[in-house]
Write an enzyme that holds these catalytic residues in place. Structure first.
Site, short mmCIF file in Angstrom:
data_model
loop_
_atom_site.label_atom_id
_atom_site.label_comp_id
_atom_site.label_asym_id
_atom_site.label_seq_id
_atom_site.Cartn_x
_atom_site.Cartn_y
_atom_site.Cartn_z
CG HIS A 1 -0.29 0.68 3.66
ND1 HIS A 1 -1.48 1.11 3.10
CD2 HIS A 1 -0.06 -0.55 3.13
CE1 HIS A 1 -1.93 0.17 2.27
NE2 HIS A 1 -1.09 -0.84 2.27
CG ASN B 1 2.80 3.60 1.06
OD1 ASN B 1 2.58 2.48 0.64
ND2 ASN B 1 3.89 4.29 0.75
NE ARG C 1 4.09 1.99 -6.35
CZ ARG C 1 4.43 0.96 -7.11
NH1 ARG C 1 5.21 1.15 -8.15
NH2 ARG C 1 4.00 -0.26 -6.84
CD GLU D 1 6.37 4.30 -2.13
OE1 GLU D 1 5.92 3.26 -2.59
OE2 GLU D 1 6.54 4.51 -0.93
CG HIS E 1 4.26 -1.74 8.59
ND1 HIS E 1 5.38 -1.60 9.37
CD2 HIS E 1 4.51 -2.75 7.74
CE1 HIS E 1 6.27 -2.50 9.00
NE2 HIS E 1 5.77 -3.21 8.01
CG HIS F 1 -1.52 -5.91 4.63
ND1 HIS F 1 -0.67 -5.04 5.27
CD2 HIS F 1 -1.76 -5.35 3.40
CE1 HIS F 1 -0.39 -4.02 4.47
NE2 HIS F 1 -1.04 -4.18 3.33
NE ARG G 1 24.19 -10.28 -15.05
CZ ARG G 1 24.99 -11.16 -15.65
NH1 ARG G 1 24.63 -11.71 -16.79
NH2 ARG G 1 26.14 -11.47 -15.11
CE LYS H 1 6.12 0.19 -3.84
NZ LYS H 1 5.48 0.77 -2.64
CD GLU I 1 -4.32 -2.46 0.46
OE1 GLU I 1 -4.20 -1.31 0.01
OE2 GLU I 1 -3.46 -2.98 1.20
#
Ligand code: GLY
Length: 368
Positions: A249, A246, A242, A238, A253, A268, A122, A144, A186
């Site tokens: 992206h 992106n 946040r 997010e 993407h 990427h 956990r 993340k 980035e």
């Protein structure tokens, strides 16, 4: 000299991102106060060869019992099968809830090891030791973690913040040039979102970072982490701000997906670079941002050896790209969301992008 950037402000335990040269040799001393007993170092086959022995020695010299747990290099390791294998080996090693996981590698390793740590009994602590520029400035910070499924990337995961991030600038010297440039995309993105002065520096004196200059790289990593940590401190899950991270992206993407996420065709970071250039051109075409800013983004990105036009990476259908963009997990209720810009350093979220206008833009960009 090392620099410490605290990540604070959210509903999570604050932690530090430490950036500097030679930090891998300090891994044991920095992990020992957090690891009461044992640690597994999760890494991939490439990084295990390059840095595994140094990491294990540093840990053992500091009295931390450590075992290397190696996964195949590449995105394929972000799978249920590999997650299960990692968790099983952690159980076999006898890790308990007071032990700690070290993620030594790029974004794939960090995402997989972070999710394994989030799930194991956990949730146990983990330390990120990112070995790619992309992971140092982005994926290792902010909690993340995820694996992919056949239905898409990063669809199964958890927010699980690390206890510590150690960004050793020296390990970037072993990165292939293309990987370094991809991480640079980035870095540029962070300036484009909210720091025009940082972008100016990256475009001028700091540009040597994209070619591996350690001093410039360290400054670029530190400023990127400061920007990201401020955003994550405000909006860990997010719900709003946040999403600005992106930038580039959603276009990127969709393009990556059309190319089957084939990193040989387009990494990427390259997709993000192209996506940022497109987001600025779209913003300018909508009259939201000066055309001169879009032109500058394109010029600085291209000067760093990154793609800025669709034609450089392949042939695409506008409708197919839009379908991918609407299916992006950042899209809400099928509405098209894009991160756009009013200027360099001033990005914002548009949750109601007009599909017809976007189709026209993509055709003007060369999509069929
Ligand atoms: N890579 C974007 C984020 O961490 O939110």
């Amino acid at each position: 000299m090392t620099t410490t950037v605290p990540v604070t402000g959210g509903d999570f335990r604050p932690y530090d991102v430490v950036a500097g040269r030679g930090l891998l040799t300090e891994l044991g001393a920095r992990v020992a106060p957090l690891a009461r007993g044992r640690t597994v170092v999760i890494t991939d086959e490439t990084v295990a060869t390059l840095h595994g022995p140094a990491a294990l020695k540093a840990l053992e010299d500091a009295g931390v019992r450590a075992r290397l747990l190696t996964v195949p290099a590449g995105e394929g390791s972000k799978s249920f099968a590999e997650l299960e294998r990692v968790l099983d080996r952690m159980l076999a090693f006898g890790l308990d809830r007071s032990d700690i996981v070290v993620a030594l590698g790029g974004g794939v390793v960090g995402d997989l090891a972070g999710l394994a740590a989030a799930l194991y009994m956990r949730g146990i602590d983990f330390v990120q030791v990112p070995t790619t520029l992309l992971a140092q400035v982005d994926s290792s910070v902010g909690g993340k973690t995820a694996i992919d499924t056949p239905r898409g990337k990063n669809l199964v995961g958890a927010f699980h913040q690390p206890r510590l991030v150690l960004a050793d600038i020296d390990v970037l010297a072993t990165l292939p040039e293309r990987q370094l440039r991809s991480g640079w995309a980035e870095v540029l993105k962070h300036g484009l979102i909210c720091d025009a002065a940082f972008f100016d520096w990256l475009a001028g004196e700091g540009a040597s970072g994209a070619k591996g200059d350690p001093a410039a790289l360290q400054r670029a990593v530190v400023r990127s982490v400061e920007i990201k940590s401020a955003v994550v401190g405000e909006d860990e899950k997010e719900a709003g701000k946040r999403a600005l991270l992106n930038l580039g992206h959603t276009f990127g993407h969709a393009i990556e997906a059309e190319l089957g996420f084939d990193e040989d065709s387009l990494t990427h970071g390259e997709a993000v670079a192209l996506g940022c250039a497109m987001a600025f051109r779209y913003s300018a075409a909508q009259g939201l941002c000066p055309q001169a800013d879009a032109d500058r983004v394109e010029a600085v990105t291209a000067a760093a050896g990154l793609p800025v036009s669709l034609a450089e990476v392949g042939q695409f259908g506008a409708e197919a790209l839009i379908r991918r963009m609407a299916g992006d997990k950042k899209a809400e209720g099928g509405r098209l969301t894009l991160i756009l810009a009013r200027a360099i350093g001033d990005a914002f979220t548009d949750k109601n992008v007009d599909p017809a206008g976007l189709t026209a833009f993509l055709k003007a960009e060369g999509a069929t």
